[in-house]
Design a protein around this motif. Structure first.
Motif, mmCIF file in Angstrom:
data_model
loop_
_atom_site.group_PDB
_atom_site.id
_atom_site.type_symbol
_atom_site.label_atom_id
_atom_site.label_comp_id
_atom_site.label_asym_id
_atom_site.label_seq_id
_atom_site.Cartn_x
_atom_site.Cartn_y
_atom_site.Cartn_z
ATOM 1 N N HIS A 205 -3.625 8.699 2.949
ATOM 2 C CA HIS A 205 -2.807 7.612 3.496
ATOM 3 C C HIS A 205 -3.575 6.822 4.558
ATOM 4 O O HIS A 205 -3.370 5.616 4.713
ATOM 5 N N GLN A 206 -4.463 7.494 5.284
ATOM 6 C CA GLN A 206 -5.284 6.752 6.254
ATOM 7 C C GLN A 206 -6.213 5.778 5.549
ATOM 8 O O GLN A 206 -6.461 4.674 6.026
ATOM 9 N N ARG A 207 -6.698 6.186 4.376
ATOM 10 C CA ARG A 207 -7.557 5.265 3.618
ATOM 11 C C ARG A 207 -6.743 4.069 3.107
ATOM 12 O O ARG A 207 -7.233 2.955 3.064
ATOM 13 N N LEU A 208 -5.480 4.333 2.726
ATOM 14 C CA LEU A 208 -4.607 3.228 2.323
ATOM 15 C C LEU A 208 -4.295 2.322 3.508
ATOM 16 O O LEU A 208 -4.153 1.107 3.358
ATOM 17 N N LEU A 209 -4.191 2.937 4.680
ATOM 18 C CA LEU A 209 -3.937 2.151 5.890
ATOM 19 C C LEU A 209 -5.076 1.155 6.134
ATOM 20 O O LEU A 209 -4.842 0.001 6.498
ATOM 21 N N GLU B 97 -4.298 10.310 -6.151
ATOM 22 C CA GLU B 97 -4.386 9.182 -5.213
ATOM 23 C C GLU B 97 -5.314 8.099 -5.768
ATOM 24 O O GLU B 97 -5.069 6.907 -5.569
ATOM 25 N N ILE B 98 -6.347 8.523 -6.475
ATOM 26 C CA ILE B 98 -7.294 7.558 -7.047
ATOM 27 C C ILE B 98 -6.603 6.715 -8.116
ATOM 28 O O ILE B 98 -6.799 5.504 -8.185
ATOM 29 N N ASP B 99 -5.751 7.344 -8.943
ATOM 30 C CA ASP B 99 -5.022 6.578 -9.959
ATOM 31 C C ASP B 99 -4.155 5.503 -9.320
ATOM 32 O O ASP B 99 -4.130 4.353 -9.775
ATOM 33 N N ASN B 100 -3.455 5.861 -8.245
ATOM 34 C CA ASN B 100 -2.634 4.870 -7.541
ATOM 35 C C ASN B 100 -3.502 3.776 -6.937
ATOM 36 O O ASN B 100 -3.127 2.601 -6.926
ATOM 37 N N PHE B 101 -4.658 4.183 -6.444
ATOM 38 C CA PHE B 101 -5.552 3.221 -5.822
ATOM 39 C C PHE B 101 -6.039 2.175 -6.826
ATOM 40 O O PHE B 101 -6.114 0.981 -6.527
ATOM 41 N N ILE B 102 -6.352 2.632 -8.041
ATOM 42 C CA ILE B 102 -6.807 1.707 -9.086
ATOM 43 C C ILE B 102 -5.720 0.662 -9.362
ATOM 44 O O ILE B 102 -6.005 -0.541 -9.470
ATOM 45 N N GLU B 103 -4.476 1.118 -9.427
ATOM 46 C CA GLU B 103 -3.363 0.187 -9.635
ATOM 47 C C GLU B 103 -3.252 -0.800 -8.480
ATOM 48 O O GLU B 103 -3.004 -1.989 -8.678
ATOM 49 N N LEU B 104 -3.418 -0.291 -7.262
ATOM 50 C CA LEU B 104 -3.329 -1.137 -6.064
ATOM 51 C C LEU B 104 -4.392 -2.236 -6.099
ATOM 52 O O LEU B 104 -4.100 -3.410 -5.847
ATOM 53 N N VAL B 105 -5.623 -1.877 -6.432
ATOM 54 C CA VAL B 105 -6.701 -2.877 -6.448
ATOM 55 C C VAL B 105 -6.440 -3.917 -7.535
ATOM 56 O O VAL B 105 -6.657 -5.113 -7.334
ATOM 57 N N THR C 4 0.816 -1.212 0.000
ATOM 58 C CA THR C 4 0.000 0.000 0.000
ATOM 59 C C THR C 4 0.855 1.270 0.000
ATOM 60 O O THR C 4 0.327 2.375 0.108
ATOM 61 N N GLY C 5 2.175 1.101 -0.100
ATOM 62 C CA GLY C 5 3.048 2.271 -0.194
ATOM 63 C C GLY C 5 3.258 2.995 1.126
ATOM 64 O O GLY C 5 3.655 4.162 1.144
ATOM 65 N N LEU C 6 3.012 2.293 2.239
ATOM 66 C CA LEU C 6 3.143 2.946 3.551
ATOM 67 C C LEU C 6 4.375 2.476 4.327
ATOM 68 O O LEU C 6 4.538 2.824 5.498
#
Ligand SMILES: Nc1ncnc2c1ncn2[C@@H]1O[C@H](COP(=O)(O)OP(=O)(O)OP(=O)(O)O)[C@@H](O)[C@H]1O
Length: 242
Positions: free
Chosen positions: A145-149, A175-183, A128-130
């Motif tokens: 970052h809290q949402r990524l946590l 952040e949404i673009d990174n999130f799409i990649e994460l999912v 999650t990049g944390l």
């Protein structure tokens, strides 16, 4: 192929209100499924019934061929069903690391060594990049970052099914673009069920979409099919959701 998750006649009443009404649902392994629908359609109630946060008034939930209806959430976590905790369950005065480690220690009693728990926590934080923020207090993280946590907390439970409730809410576009990649990355090793109001995210990410309206499934299909469905467009008319 057998579905990873099915529900049969799943219903939940709140007083006189039938928030989820006789829902038959099936999710195939490896899918990314988005649940959409207007405000109050029953989306959160539905995924809460799947995760075991609340129990149904009637109907059943089957995970990997086993009837899990009535099992509490922690027991479902052990079977591989993880629900991302809402941001309110991030402990602001605990470290990022402890926020991820605590749910693992509380729910997974499979005799994992301390070292194995630690490795799992670090892996979840790396994904999650944390990883460079492990010792910060969670309350010092940015909102994004809290949402990524929250996602890291779910990932550390090594889920076979990861349920995300409005994970991109309040995130910036970058952040949404990174999130799409994460999912997409998560979906290589888990099935993902997410409630999402951001339509561009849904259209980019989902293999299939389930549309809820008034407690029932109004439509189901690929992003293209749902985009072209006039019944779905009508259900959204007059609702105020952004
Ligand atoms: N604990 C509860 N007690 C009473 N009513 C509830 C409870 N939880 C949900 N409801 C009601 O059930 C209905 C469905 O709510 P739910 O939160 O599942 O909808 P939703 O589709 O997730 O909506 P939103 O997009 O606004 O989050 C709503 O009318 C809501 O007011």
């Amino acid at each position: 192929m057998m579905p990873l998750l099915t529900t049969k006649g799943l219903s939940r009443n709140f007083g006189g209100l039938r928030a989820v009404d006789s829902v038959d649902f099936a999710l195939m392994p490896g899918e990314i499924r988005a649940v959409i629908g207007p405000n109050g359609a029953g989306k959160t109630t539905f995924v809460s019934l799947v995760s075991g946060r609340i129990q149904p008034s009637s109907g059943m939930v089957v995970f990997d061929g086993a009837d899990i209806t009535g099992l509490p959430a922690y027991a479902r976590v052990r079977l591989g069903v993880a629900y991302t905790f809402q941001i309110t369950s991030v402990f602001a005065n605990l470290s990022v690391y402890d926020n991820v480690a605590l749910p693992v220690q509380r729910t997974l009693t499979d005799g994992r060594s301390k070292g194995a728990v630690q490795a799992g926590v670090i892996t979840a934080l790396e994904r999650t990049g944390l990883a460079d923020r492990t010792h910060m207090l969670a309350g010092q993280l940015s909102y994004g970052h809290q949402r990524l946590l929250e996602v890291a907390m779910g990932l550390a439970l090594k889920p076979r099914l990861l349920i995300l409730d409005e994970p991109t809410q309040g995130l910036a576009d970058s952040e949404i673009d990174n999130f799409i990649e994460l999912v997409r990355e998560i979906a290589k090793s888990a099935t993902v069920l997410l409630i999402e109001h951001n339509m561009p995210v849904v259209m980019q990410l989902a293999d299939r979409i389930t549309v809820f309206n008034a407690g029932r499934i109004l439509a189901e299909g690929t992003p293209e099919q749902i985009r072209a469905n006039t019944e779905v467009q009508d259900a959204y008319l007059g609702t105020t959701h952004g």
